[in-house]
Design a protein around this motif. Structure first.
Motif, PDB file in Angstrom:
ATOM      1  N   ARG A  87      37.210  23.824  56.047  1.00  0.00           N
ATOM      2  CA  ARG A  87      37.155  25.267  55.845  1.00  0.00           C
ATOM      3  C   ARG A  87      38.473  25.959  56.223  1.00  0.00           C
ATOM      4  N   ASN A  88      39.052  25.545  57.346  1.00  0.00           N
ATOM      5  CA  ASN A  88      40.235  26.243  57.873  1.00  0.00           C
ATOM      6  C   ASN A  88      41.412  26.347  56.904  1.00  0.00           C
ATOM      7  N   PRO A  89      41.772  25.286  56.174  1.00  0.00           N
ATOM      8  CA  PRO A  89      42.925  25.421  55.273  1.00  0.00           C
ATOM      9  C   PRO A  89      42.746  26.547  54.256  1.00  0.00           C
ATOM     10  N   TRP A  90      41.544  26.687  53.728  1.00  0.00           N
ATOM     11  CA  TRP A  90      41.282  27.729  52.745  1.00  0.00           C
ATOM     12  C   TRP A  90      41.328  29.120  53.369  1.00  0.00           C
ATOM     13  N   ILE A  91      40.758  29.234  54.564  1.00  0.00           N
ATOM     14  CA  ILE A  91      40.747  30.536  55.241  1.00  0.00           C
ATOM     15  C   ILE A  91      42.160  30.981  55.585  1.00  0.00           C
ATOM     16  N   ILE A  92      42.966  30.055  56.099  1.00  0.00           N
ATOM     17  CA  ILE A  92      44.339  30.397  56.497  1.00  0.00           C
ATOM     18  C   ILE A  92      45.181  30.765  55.270  1.00  0.00           C
ATOM     19  N   PHE A  93      45.079  29.952  54.206  1.00  0.00           N
ATOM     20  CA  PHE A  93      45.851  30.256  53.003  1.00  0.00           C
ATOM     21  C   PHE A  93      45.370  31.564  52.378  1.00  0.00           C
ATOM     22  N   GLY A  94      44.058  31.799  52.421  1.00  0.00           N
ATOM     23  CA  GLY A  94      43.520  33.062  51.917  1.00  0.00           C
ATOM     24  C   GLY A  94      44.034  34.260  52.698  1.00  0.00           C
ATOM     25  N   MET A  95      44.117  34.118  54.011  1.00  0.00           N
ATOM     26  CA  MET A  95      44.637  35.198  54.849  1.00  0.00           C
ATOM     27  C   MET A  95      46.085  35.522  54.470  1.00  0.00           C
ATOM     28  N   ILE A  96      46.908  34.499  54.369  1.00  0.00           N
ATOM     29  CA  ILE A  96      48.317  34.718  54.026  1.00  0.00           C
ATOM     30  C   ILE A  96      48.445  35.378  52.653  1.00  0.00           C
ATOM     31  N   SER A  97      47.647  34.916  51.701  1.00  0.00           N
ATOM     32  CA  SER A  97      47.717  35.446  50.332  1.00  0.00           C
ATOM     33  C   SER A  97      47.263  36.897  50.260  1.00  0.00           C
ATOM     34  N   THR A  98      46.195  37.246  50.996  1.00  0.00           N
ATOM     35  CA  THR A  98      45.735  38.638  50.979  1.00  0.00           C
ATOM     36  C   THR A  98      46.754  39.558  51.641  1.00  0.00           C
ATOM     37  N   LEU A  99      47.418  39.067  52.675  1.00  0.00           N
ATOM     38  CA  LEU A  99      48.457  39.875  53.329  1.00  0.00           C
ATOM     39  C   LEU A  99      49.592  40.180  52.357  1.00  0.00           C
ATOM     40  N   ILE A 100      49.967  39.192  51.550  1.00  0.00           N
ATOM     41  CA  ILE A 100      51.016  39.406  50.547  1.00  0.00           C
ATOM     42  C   ILE A 100      50.573  40.459  49.533  1.00  0.00           C
ATOM     43  N   CYS A 101      49.310  40.366  49.097  1.00  0.00           N
ATOM     44  CA  CYS A 101      48.788  41.352  48.141  1.00  0.00           C
ATOM     45  C   CYS A 101      48.767  42.755  48.736  1.00  0.00           C
ATOM     46  N   PHE A 102      48.360  42.867  49.992  1.00  0.00           N
ATOM     47  CA  PHE A 102      48.360  44.172  50.658  1.00  0.00           C
ATOM     48  C   PHE A 102      49.776  44.745  50.715  1.00  0.00           C
ATOM     49  N   PHE A 103      50.749  43.884  51.035  1.00  0.00           N
ATOM     50  CA  PHE A 103      52.131  44.352  51.119  1.00  0.00           C
ATOM     51  C   PHE A 103      52.600  44.908  49.774  1.00  0.00           C
ATOM     52  N   PHE A 104      52.320  44.186  48.699  1.00  0.00           N
ATOM     53  CA  PHE A 104      52.748  44.654  47.381  1.00  0.00           C
ATOM     54  C   PHE A 104      51.973  45.887  46.926  1.00  0.00           C
ATOM     55  N   LEU A 105      50.749  46.058  47.459  1.00  0.00           N
ATOM     56  CA  LEU A 105      49.987  47.268  47.143  1.00  0.00           C
ATOM     57  C   LEU A 105      50.702  48.511  47.658  1.00  0.00           C
ATOM     58  N   TRP A 118      45.284  43.864  42.451  1.00  0.00           N
ATOM     59  CA  TRP A 118      43.925  43.782  42.983  1.00  0.00           C
ATOM     60  C   TRP A 118      43.178  42.586  42.398  1.00  0.00           C
ATOM     61  N   SER A 119      43.542  42.171  41.191  1.00  0.00           N
ATOM     62  CA  SER A 119      42.935  40.974  40.610  1.00  0.00           C
ATOM     63  C   SER A 119      43.381  39.726  41.373  1.00  0.00           C
ATOM     64  N   ILE A 120      44.662  39.643  41.681  1.00  0.00           N
ATOM     65  CA  ILE A 120      45.175  38.520  42.475  1.00  0.00           C
ATOM     66  C   ILE A 120      44.566  38.545  43.866  1.00  0.00           C
ATOM     67  N   PHE A 121      44.397  39.754  44.403  1.00  0.00           N
ATOM     68  CA  PHE A 121      43.794  39.899  45.730  1.00  0.00           C
ATOM     69  C   PHE A 121      42.392  39.303  45.765  1.00  0.00           C
ATOM     70  N   GLN A 122      41.613  39.476  44.689  1.00  0.00           N
ATOM     71  CA  GLN A 122      40.251  38.937  44.655  1.00  0.00           C
ATOM     72  C   GLN A 122      40.255  37.412  44.753  1.00  0.00           C
ATOM     73  N   ILE A 123      41.227  36.775  44.135  1.00  0.00           N
ATOM     74  CA  ILE A 123      41.348  35.311  44.232  1.00  0.00           C
ATOM     75  C   ILE A 123      41.629  34.916  45.681  1.00  0.00           C
ATOM     76  N   ALA A 124      42.562  35.628  46.300  1.00  0.00           N
ATOM     77  CA  ALA A 124      42.930  35.327  47.690  1.00  0.00           C
ATOM     78  C   ALA A 124      41.782  35.616  48.649  1.00  0.00           C
ATOM     79  N   LEU A 125      41.109  36.736  48.450  1.00  0.00           N
ATOM     80  CA  LEU A 125      40.025  37.132  49.351  1.00  0.00           C
ATOM     81  C   LEU A 125      38.915  36.098  49.378  1.00  0.00           C
ATOM     82  N   ASN A 126      38.553  35.565  48.223  1.00  0.00           N
ATOM     83  CA  ASN A 126      37.428  34.635  48.165  1.00  0.00           C
ATOM     84  C   ASN A 126      37.760  33.259  48.725  1.00  0.00           C
ATOM     85  N   MET A 127      39.038  32.988  48.978  1.00  0.00           N
ATOM     86  CA  MET A 127      39.383  31.790  49.736  1.00  0.00           C
ATOM     87  C   MET A 127      38.883  31.895  51.175  1.00  0.00           C
ATOM     88  N   MET A 128      38.683  33.120  51.663  1.00  0.00           N
ATOM     89  CA  MET A 128      38.188  33.342  53.013  1.00  0.00           C
ATOM     90  C   MET A 128      36.670  33.518  53.037  1.00  0.00           C
TER      91      MET A 128
END
Length: 412
Positions: A87-105, A118-128
């Motif tokens: 579980r952890n690898p997906w959660i950690i990668f999802g966290m990093i990816s959502t942070l990147i999306c927030f920054f670009f927002l 926001w579409s890319i964010f949904q992919i990242a969010l569901n990793m968590m």
């Protein structure tokens, strides 16, 4: 010796409970704060005359992306073998990816840019989302499942109002609000993972899939006892959708339906959020232990859904803030009780424990889909008849959802 083992095994898993709580808050507070308040505020700045339609389009695209991402990422998590666990690898990668999306927002200045981001964010969010909830199936002893689910429920009822309370303070400084949510995401997510302490699963054997087994691993379940599973899915979808008929447009309800200024809207949003927080957390704390004591999950979930149905129709009575406060009290209590036992119900109706993250991800996809389907329904109703009729429509959705939950046979 045997007695001591029994004692150890019977200890309540507090670290798991608090880890789930913090892990959930890691994605939920930032997501709901941005999605329900800061994102609509940004859209209003860019395209004030088309804001209702844009929210609906954004929600529709997000729903499609989230549906696919949740199933695929949950299934891959079930079959991940690593020194960090599955579980952890997906959660950690999802966290990093959502942070990147927030920054670009914070940088985008066009509606097209917001939709893509926001579409890319949904992919990242569901990793968590899918892997975090799977910890309940992975690690929770059956006798404590209701109480462990209550930790998740408390988190759900903290996340919604706290996200709104924080976001409402930054309606005129949206980027600062997003940066604050980014910081909270890192703190809560890392804290949650450290508490859960899921270690390496490198020795775990993962069954190789081919043909129909491979297909089934990445699609909605079609074998086993799926009737109760889908009743839980659609009951949850209607409950969450009804909630987000209002939550998705709560800023516009105060401004456009109740004719308040932005300042007054912010003030009343904060009051409503505090009511949601107090009632939600109070009833979430009660729900899990009650379910464990009386061995009743289905009835508590159904009663909560009916209570939500009563709450969401109140604002139709009068376009004044007091109706939203009554709604907040009733729906907060309903969400508290519902969320505290909902995950225990979901785990109990899983058709295949080996696909826990994928199938729980599908159940919890009702959360993601409800958060976008609700605003779509609201947008259609607002376009045809104005704001008032969206409230009774949400009430009907709750009643139908309660009926579906009561039809579940496998769980009391």
């Amino acid at each position: 010796m045997d007695e001591s083992k029994v004692i150890v095994k019977s200890k309540f898993p507090y670290r798991l409970g608090f880890g789930l709580l913090f892990g959930l808050l890691g994605w939920l507070i930032p997501y709901l704060g941005v999605n329900s308040t800061l994102l609509p505020a940004k859209i209003q700045q860019i395209a004030p005359n088309e804001k209702v339609q844009i929210i609906a389009v954004l929600a529709t695209i997000a729903m499609v992306v989230a549906t696919i991402a949740n199933i695929v990422e949950g299934a891959l998590s079930d079959r991940t073998v690593s020194r960090l666990g599955k579980r952890n690898p997906w959660i950690i990668f999802g966290m990093i990816s959502t942070l990147i999306c927030f920054f670009f927002l914070t940088k985008v200045t066009t509606i097209t840019g917001i939709i893509i981001n926001w579409s890319i964010f949904q992919i990242a969010l569901n990793m968590m989302v899918a892997p975090i909830v799977a910890f309940i199936a992975d690690k929770s002893p059956k006798k404590y499942r209701g109480s462990i689910s209550a930790f998740y429920g408390v988190g759900m009822n903290i996340g919604t109002p706290v996200g709104t309370i924080i976001a409402s303070q930054y309606l005129t400084n949206i980027n600062i609000g997003i940066y604050i949510f980014m910081g909270l995401e890192v703190i809560f997510t890392i804290t949650g993972l450290l508490l859960i302490g899921d270690g390496s699963n490198k020795g775990e054997k993962v069954k190789k899939l081919s043909g129909s087994e491979l297909l089934e691993a990445f699609i909605f379940p079609i074998h086993g006892d799926v009737r109760d599973f889908y009743l839980a899915v659609f009951g949850k979808l209607l409950f969450v959708s009804a909630q987000f008929v209002i939550t998705g447009y709560q800023l516009y309800i105060f401004i456009d339906y109740m004719k308040l200024s932005s300042t007054n809207a912010t003030h009343n949003l904060s009051i409503m959020s505090v009511i949601l927080l107090i009632t939600g957390v109070s009833f979430a704390i009660l729900g899990g232990p009650l379910a464990d004591k009386f061995h009743s999950l289905k009835l508590l979930v159904a009663v909560s859904t009916i209570a939500m149905g009563l709450g969401v129709v109140i604002p139709a009575i009068d376009p004044a803030p007091w109706t939203m406060f009554i709604y907040a009290g009733l729906s907060g209590a309903a969400m508290g009780m519902y969320n505290s036992v909902d995950q225990a119900l979901n785990v109990s109706v899983l058709p295949n424990p080996n696909n826990a993250a994928k199938d729980l991800g599908i159940v919890n996809l009702a959360n993601s889909l409800g958060q976008v389907l609700g605003p779509i329904v609201a947008s259609i109703i607002i376009g045809f008849s104005g704001y008032r009729m969206m409230f009774p429509a949400a009430g009907i959705m709750c009643l139908v959802g309660a009926g579906l939950i009561l039809m579940i046979k496998k769980v009391r």
